[in-house]
Design an enzyme around this catalytic site. Structure first.
Site, PDB file in Angstrom:
ATOM      1  N   TYR A 148       0.655  -1.209   0.063  1.00  0.00           N
ATOM      2  CA  TYR A 148      -0.261  -0.031   0.391  1.00  0.00           C
ATOM      3  C   TYR A 148       0.857   1.491   0.025  1.00  0.00           C
ATOM      4  CZ  TYR A 148      -3.767  -3.128   1.687  1.00  0.00           C
ATOM      5  OH  TYR A 148      -4.767  -4.099   1.680  1.00  0.00           O
ATOM      6  N   TYR A 167      -6.387 -10.177   4.327  1.00  0.00           N
ATOM      7  CA  TYR A 167      -7.463  -8.898   4.134  1.00  0.00           C
ATOM      8  C   TYR A 167      -8.214  -9.309   2.629  1.00  0.00           C
ATOM      9  CZ  TYR A 167      -9.506  -4.441   3.492  1.00  0.00           C
ATOM     10  OH  TYR A 167     -10.497  -3.471   3.288  1.00  0.00           O
ATOM     11  N   LYS A 168      -7.528  -9.168   1.713  1.00  0.00           N
ATOM     12  CA  LYS A 168      -8.010  -9.693   0.534  1.00  0.00           C
ATOM     13  C   LYS A 168      -8.656 -10.563  -0.228  1.00  0.00           C
ATOM     14  CE  LYS A 168      -5.040  -6.247  -1.702  1.00  0.00           C
ATOM     15  NZ  LYS A 168      -5.395  -4.723  -2.536  1.00  0.00           N
ATOM     16  N   ARG A 205      -6.164   6.890  -8.547  1.00  0.00           N
ATOM     17  CA  ARG A 205      -5.427   5.655  -7.779  1.00  0.00           C
ATOM     18  C   ARG A 205      -5.787   4.414  -8.432  1.00  0.00           C
ATOM     19  NH1 ARG A 205      -7.384   3.436  -2.904  1.00  0.00           N
ATOM     20  NH2 ARG A 205      -5.091   3.249  -2.719  1.00  0.00           N
ATOM     21  N   HIS A 257     -11.699   3.299   6.765  1.00  0.00           N
ATOM     22  CA  HIS A 257     -10.635   2.274   6.622  1.00  0.00           C
ATOM     23  C   HIS A 257      -9.825   1.931   7.723  1.00  0.00           C
ATOM     24  CE1 HIS A 257     -10.139   5.416   2.751  1.00  0.00           C
ATOM     25  NE2 HIS A 257      -9.913   4.315   2.672  1.00  0.00           N
ATOM     26  N   GLU A 260      -9.745  -2.122  -9.273  1.00  0.00           N
ATOM     27  CA  GLU A 260     -11.181  -0.489  -9.233  1.00  0.00           C
ATOM     28  C   GLU A 260     -10.250   1.045  -9.772  1.00  0.00           C
ATOM     29  OE1 GLU A 260     -13.638  -2.652  -5.188  1.00  0.00           O
ATOM     30  OE2 GLU A 260     -11.621  -0.985  -4.753  1.00  0.00           O
TER      31      GLU A 260
HETATM   32  C1  HEM Z   1     -10.173   0.539   1.269  1.00  0.00           C
HETATM   33  C2  HEM Z   1     -13.347   4.117   0.725  1.00  0.00           C
HETATM   34  C3  HEM Z   1      -9.411   6.599  -0.184  1.00  0.00           C
HETATM   35  C4  HEM Z   1      -6.690   3.826   0.360  1.00  0.00           C
HETATM   36  C5  HEM Z   1     -11.192   0.622   1.071  1.00  0.00           C
HETATM   37  C6  HEM Z   1     -12.790   0.505   1.929  1.00  0.00           C
HETATM   38  C7  HEM Z   1     -13.000   1.461   1.630  1.00  0.00           C
HETATM   39  C8  HEM Z   1     -12.976   2.951   0.878  1.00  0.00           C
HETATM   40  C9  HEM Z   1     -14.787   1.202   2.123  1.00  0.00           C
HETATM   41  C10 HEM Z   1     -12.948  -1.117   2.566  1.00  0.00           C
HETATM   42  C11 HEM Z   1     -12.230  -0.938   3.661  1.00  0.00           C
HETATM   43  C12 HEM Z   1     -13.072  -2.121   4.208  1.00  0.00           C
HETATM   44  O1  HEM Z   1     -12.210  -3.352   3.977  1.00  0.00           O
HETATM   45  O2  HEM Z   1     -14.546  -2.071   4.847  1.00  0.00           O
HETATM   46  C13 HEM Z   1     -12.598   5.066   0.537  1.00  0.00           C
HETATM   47  C14 HEM Z   1     -13.035   5.549   0.296  1.00  0.00           C
HETATM   48  C15 HEM Z   1     -12.298   6.625  -0.626  1.00  0.00           C
HETATM   49  C16 HEM Z   1     -11.254   6.336  -0.109  1.00  0.00           C
HETATM   50  C17 HEM Z   1     -15.226   5.985   0.376  1.00  0.00           C
HETATM   51  C18 HEM Z   1     -12.539   8.464  -0.860  1.00  0.00           C
HETATM   52  C19 HEM Z   1     -12.079   9.884  -0.345  1.00  0.00           C
HETATM   53  C20 HEM Z   1      -8.752   6.281  -0.252  1.00  0.00           C
HETATM   54  C21 HEM Z   1      -7.660   7.196  -0.515  1.00  0.00           C
HETATM   55  C22 HEM Z   1      -6.865   5.808  -0.350  1.00  0.00           C
HETATM   56  C23 HEM Z   1      -7.070   4.622   0.160  1.00  0.00           C
HETATM   57  C24 HEM Z   1      -7.254   8.354  -1.463  1.00  0.00           C
HETATM   58  C25 HEM Z   1      -5.110   6.011  -1.201  1.00  0.00           C
HETATM   59  C26 HEM Z   1      -3.963   5.732  -0.200  1.00  0.00           C
HETATM   60  C27 HEM Z   1      -7.325   2.405   0.477  1.00  0.00           C
HETATM   61  C28 HEM Z   1      -6.940   1.085   0.562  1.00  0.00           C
HETATM   62  C29 HEM Z   1      -7.520   0.309   0.712  1.00  0.00           C
HETATM   63  C30 HEM Z   1      -9.071   0.848   0.852  1.00  0.00           C
HETATM   64  C31 HEM Z   1      -4.975   0.489   0.232  1.00  0.00           C
HETATM   65  C32 HEM Z   1      -7.188  -1.463   1.128  1.00  0.00           C
HETATM   66  C33 HEM Z   1      -8.043  -2.448  -0.581  1.00  0.00           C
HETATM   67  C34 HEM Z   1      -7.356  -3.138  -0.646  1.00  0.00           C
HETATM   68  O3  HEM Z   1      -6.816  -4.358  -0.213  1.00  0.00           O
HETATM   69  O4  HEM Z   1      -8.071  -4.047  -0.728  1.00  0.00           O
HETATM   70  N1  HEM Z   1     -11.728   2.053   1.094  1.00  0.00           N
HETATM   71  N2  HEM Z   1     -11.330   4.752   0.148  1.00  0.00           N
HETATM   72  N3  HEM Z   1      -8.671   4.849   0.097  1.00  0.00           N
HETATM   73  N4  HEM Z   1      -8.897   2.673   0.425  1.00  0.00           N
HETATM   74 FE1  HEM Z   1      -9.911   3.323   0.838  1.00  0.00          FE
END
Ligand code: HEM
Length: 348
Positions: free
Chosen positions: A38, A321-322, A228, A198, A270
Site C-alpha cells: 500500500y 485481508y483481500k 489511484r 478504513h 478499481e
Molecule cells: C479500502 C473507501 C479513498 C486507500 C477501502 C474500503 C473502503 C474505502 C470502504 C474498504 C474497507 C473495508 O475493508 O471495510 C474509500 C473512500 C474514499 C477512499 C470512500 C474516498 C475518499 C482512499 C484513498 C486511499 C485509499 C485516497 C489512498 C491511500 C485504501 C486502501 C484500502 C482501502 C489501501 C485497502 C484496499 C485493499 O487492499 O483491497 N477504502 N477510500 N482509499 N482504501 Fe479507501
C-alpha cells in the site's frame, strides 16, 4: 469512439462475462513493479495513461449495458445499496451534472445533453441511447426525475460511486451507490469518517498512508481530479461481492483448482477517481471496476509474469485481508509456468 456493447453477458448465474481482445489490451493493469505494498498512489486524473481506460474522466466500455442491468438487479434485491443522507441534495445535483456533461462530451454517439435557461431551474434534456432513455427535467427539481438525482445518474454509469461530505477537517461517507464492491458494506459504513471506514485495512495505518491521503484530499481542488488504482481478486466475474450477498459467492473460493484457476480467478482492478464538487464542496469518489480472468490477462505475457511475482511475494496480511488465502496456492501454481525469470522493466 465507437463501442459495441454485449448486453446479454452476465455477472452471476452462468457468468458469461468475457473481455474482447480490445478490452484485454485496455485493461488498467495495476502493477508497475514485481512487488506490491500500500502507498499513497495518487496522481492527476488527466486524459492520458498507460492504457485507454485512463483517458476519459468517466470511462465506459463494451460491458456498459450489461453492468447497468446487473446494478438494477442488485438494487431490486436490496434497495439499500443506494443510500444518500438528507443533507447531500446539492452533492447529488453536482454529481448528475458532472456525469452528464462528461459522458455527453466524450461519447456523443451514445449520450446527449441539452440545456435551456440558466443553471438552477433550467430545463435539461438527457438522452442515453444505449439504455433507450430520453428524460426532460428541471435541474434542481428532484420531482422532475423518476428517482433522486444521484440514483438516477449512477444507474446509468459503470462503477460504484461514493460521495464524501467535508467538515471538521474530515471526510464522511454520506452517500453511495455501491453494487460492485470488494467485500465492504455501504449500509455498515454510511456516515463514517475517513479513518473509521478504513479501519479494517492492515499495515496502511501504521505506515501513515491514510493520514497523508486524508490531508491531500482535504485540499483537493475543483477542476483538478486525481486518481489511484486499487486491486483485489474475485472468483468468477462477479460484480456484487458484498458482505450482504456473501453466501452466494464466498463458497466459490473453495472451488478453485490448478486446472480451473485460469478461467475462474479474476483480477479485479478499481480505477478510483476523486472530484471536488462545485456547489456542495463534497468529494465524489467513483470506483470503476474492471474484471479480467487470469487466462485473459496472461495473453499479455509481461502481465502474467508480473502477476505471478506480485502474488508470490504478497505480505500475508494483505492476502488475508483481500480474501485470497484459500485459493492463492492454486493460482500461483497456474501462473508459475509463465515466469521465465527474465527481468521486467518498471511500468506496465
Ligand atoms: C479500502 C473507501 C479513498 C486507500 C477501502 C474500503 C473502503 C474505502 C470502504 C474498504 C474497507 C473495508 O475493508 O471495510 C474509500 C473512500 C474514499 C477512499 C470512500 C474516498 C475518499 C482512499 C484513498 C486511499 C485509499 C485516497 C489512498 C491511500 C485504501 C486502501 C484500502 C482501502 C489501501 C485497502 C484496499 C485493499 O487492499 O483491497 N477504502 N477510500 N482509499 N482504501 Fe479507501
Amino acid at each position: 469512439m465507437s463501442l459495441v456493447f454485449k448486453p446479454e453477458e452476465t455477472f452471476r448465474g452462468d457468468y458469461s462475462y468475457r473481455n474482447s481482445d480490445a478490452a484485454i489490451l485496455r485493461f488498467p493493469f495495476p502493477f508497475p513493479e514485481d512487488r506490491y505494498m500500500y502507498s499513497v498512489n495518487i496522481e492527476p486524473h488527466v486524459r492520458s495513461g498507460p492504457t485507454d481506460a485512463f483517458c476519459r474522466p468517466f470511462d465506459i466500455d463494451e460491458h456498459y449495458i450489461a453492468e447497468c442491468r446487473d446494478r438494477a438487479l442488485t438494487l431490486e434485491l436490496d434497495p439499500g445499496r443506494c443510500q444518500v443522507l438528507p443533507h447531500m441534495m446539492a452533492a447529488q445535483w453536482d454529481t448528475l451534472e458532472l456525469l452528464m456533461e462528461n459522458l455527453a462530451a466524450d461519447y456523443p454517439e451514445q449520450f446527449s445533453l441539452t440545456k435551456e435557461g440558466d443553471v438552477f431551474g433550467s430545463r435539461w434534456t438527457w438522452i442515453n441511447r444505449p439504455l433507450g432513455i430520453e428524460q426532460h427535467f428541471i435541474f434542481g427539481d428532484p420531482d422532475t426525475l423518476p428517482c433522486e438525482p444521484f440514483e438516477y445518474i449512477t444507474r446509468q454509469a459503470q462503477g460504484d460511486f461514493a460521495i464524501c461530505d467535508q467538515r471538521e477537517d474530515n471526510l464522511y461517507l454520506d452517500a453511495g451507490m455501491i453494487t460492485s464492491q470488494a467485500d465492504w458494506s455501504l449500509a455498515f459504513n454510511v456516515g463514517m469518517n475517513f479513518m473509521e471506514w478504513h479501519g479494517p485495512v492492515p499495515l496502511a495505518h501504521q505506515a501513515g498512508v491514510f493520514e497523508r491521503a486524508l490531508k491531500y484530499l482535504l485540499m483537493l481542488r475543483l477542476g483538478q481530479p486525481v486518481r489511484r488504482l486499487n486491486w483485489t481478486m474475485s472468483i468468477n466475474p462477479r460484480l456484487d461481492t458484498s458482505p450482504e450477498s456473501y453466501p452466494e459467492w464466498g463458497p466459490d473460493r473453495a472451488s478453485v483448482t490448478v486446472e480451473n484457476a485460469g478461467g475462474k480467478v479474476h483480477l479485479r482492478v478499481e480505477l478510483q477517481t476523486l472530484w471536488r464538487l462545485p456547489r456542495s464542496n463534497a468529494i465524489l469518489f467513483p470506483i470503476r471496476c474492471f474484471l479480467i480472468s487470469i487466462e485473459e490477462l496472461a495473453r499479455v505475457p509481461k502481465w502474467g509474469k508480473r502477476l505471478y511475482r506480485v502474488l508470490s511475494s504478497l505480505p500475508p496480511e494483505l492476502a488475508e485481508y483481500k480474501g485470497l488465502t484459500r485459493y492463492l496456492p492454486a493460482t500461483l501454481a497456474w501462473l508459475a509456468p509463465l515466469d521465465d525469470g527474465a527481468q521486467l522493466a518498471t511500468g506496465i
